[in-house]
Structures are given as C-alpha cells and as structure tokens.
Design an enzyme around this catalytic site. Structure first.
Site, mmCIF file in Angstrom:
data_model
loop_
_atom_site.group_PDB
_atom_site.id
_atom_site.type_symbol
_atom_site.label_atom_id
_atom_site.label_comp_id
_atom_site.label_asym_id
_atom_site.label_seq_id
_atom_site.Cartn_x
_atom_site.Cartn_y
_atom_site.Cartn_z
ATOM 1 N N GLU A 87 -27.528 8.839 23.106
ATOM 2 C CA GLU A 87 -26.314 8.623 21.948
ATOM 3 C C GLU A 87 -25.243 8.963 22.486
ATOM 4 O O GLU A 87 -24.067 7.953 22.168
ATOM 5 C CB GLU A 87 -26.553 9.665 20.783
ATOM 6 N N GLU A 94 -19.668 1.903 24.143
ATOM 7 C CA GLU A 94 -19.180 1.344 23.120
ATOM 8 C C GLU A 94 -17.521 1.446 23.319
ATOM 9 O O GLU A 94 -16.730 0.431 22.775
ATOM 10 C CB GLU A 94 -19.496 1.616 21.608
#
Length: 149
Positions: A87, A94
């Site tokens: 994560e 991102e």
C-alpha cells in the site's frame, strides 16, 4: 557478461544520490524523520490505510483469541507487513506518476493500475494465509461452542 554490462553496473554502483537530490540525507535521524513523515502522510491522507488498520486489528485480535503459536505470529506479521508495504509503495508510485504526468497518459494509468493490482494481490494472499492459519482453530473453537450450547 559483456564490457558494456559491466560499465553499466559500475556506473550505477558509483552514483552518489546526494549529488542528484536535495532531499537525500546522510543523517540517520533525519532519514528516520522522513520515514515518520511518510507514515504520517499515509495515516492522514490515504483512506485505504484506515481499512488496513481495521484489518490489522481484526487479525491481531483473532490471533490472540485463537491462541496461535510463535511461528504463526511470524507468518502473520510478514503477511500483514507485506500488505502495508504494498500500500505504501502504491501511494508512492501514484504520487510520482501524478507529479510526472501533467496530462492524461495511458502509461501513467498503467503504472497506477499495476501498483494498485500489487496491493490487491498481496491482500488476497494475506486473506488466504489468514484462512489457512485461523481456519482449523476457528472451526474447532466454533464446534466446541456449538456442542456446549
């Protein structure tokens, strides 16, 4: 190996990151502070981390309630840690892609989708491992409860 491959290896090994990035720190305390800042960002800004916190609490509670052994705790720790790491890496990818891509680009979407898929795969694997570790003890615990009730 060819001479060119060895040159590339030497070039990479001799690259000093402090000459190319103002955020590189030789100070270990400062490096730890950067890591803590990354954790704080994730806790404050990433909604999926709240889900991870809840899932981690459920796993820890189940493990304690079922009385799993040290080896199983080690497996769970590595499993839960791998989902957290995936994560965090997903969020870093991102952010980097968003910074680099000012306009929509199909490859930017691919990078973000693949990073998200890595999180999904690690979460599915973690669920399977939890089922394998908790399943037999949970079934045993529930059957004893059903017989006693």
């Amino acid at each position: 190996m060819t001479k060119r491959v060895w040159q590339q290896i030497r070039s990479a090994a001799n690259t000093d990151p402090s000459r190319h990035s103002p955020a590189t720190s030789a100070n270990r305390r400062r490096s730890l502070a950067y890591a803590a800042a990354g954790c704080a960002y994730m806790l404050r800004q990433q909604k999926n981390v709240r889900i991870l916190i809840a899932a981690t609490l459920v796993v820890v509670t189940m493990g304690a309630w079922l009385g799993i052994g040290t080896d199983q705790w080690a497996i769970l720790t590595l499993t839960v840690g791998s989902v957290w790491v995936a994560e965090f890496i997903n969020a870093a990818i991102e952010a980097a892609v968003n910074l680099a891509a000012s306009d929509f680009h199909p490859l930017a979407k691919v990078a973000k989708d693949v990073a998200a898929a890595a999180v999904l795969i690690s979460a599915i694997a973690a669920f399977a491992i939890a089922c394998l570790l908790f399943g037999p003890r949970l079934i045993e615990r529930l059957q004893i409860g059903a017989i006693a009730g």
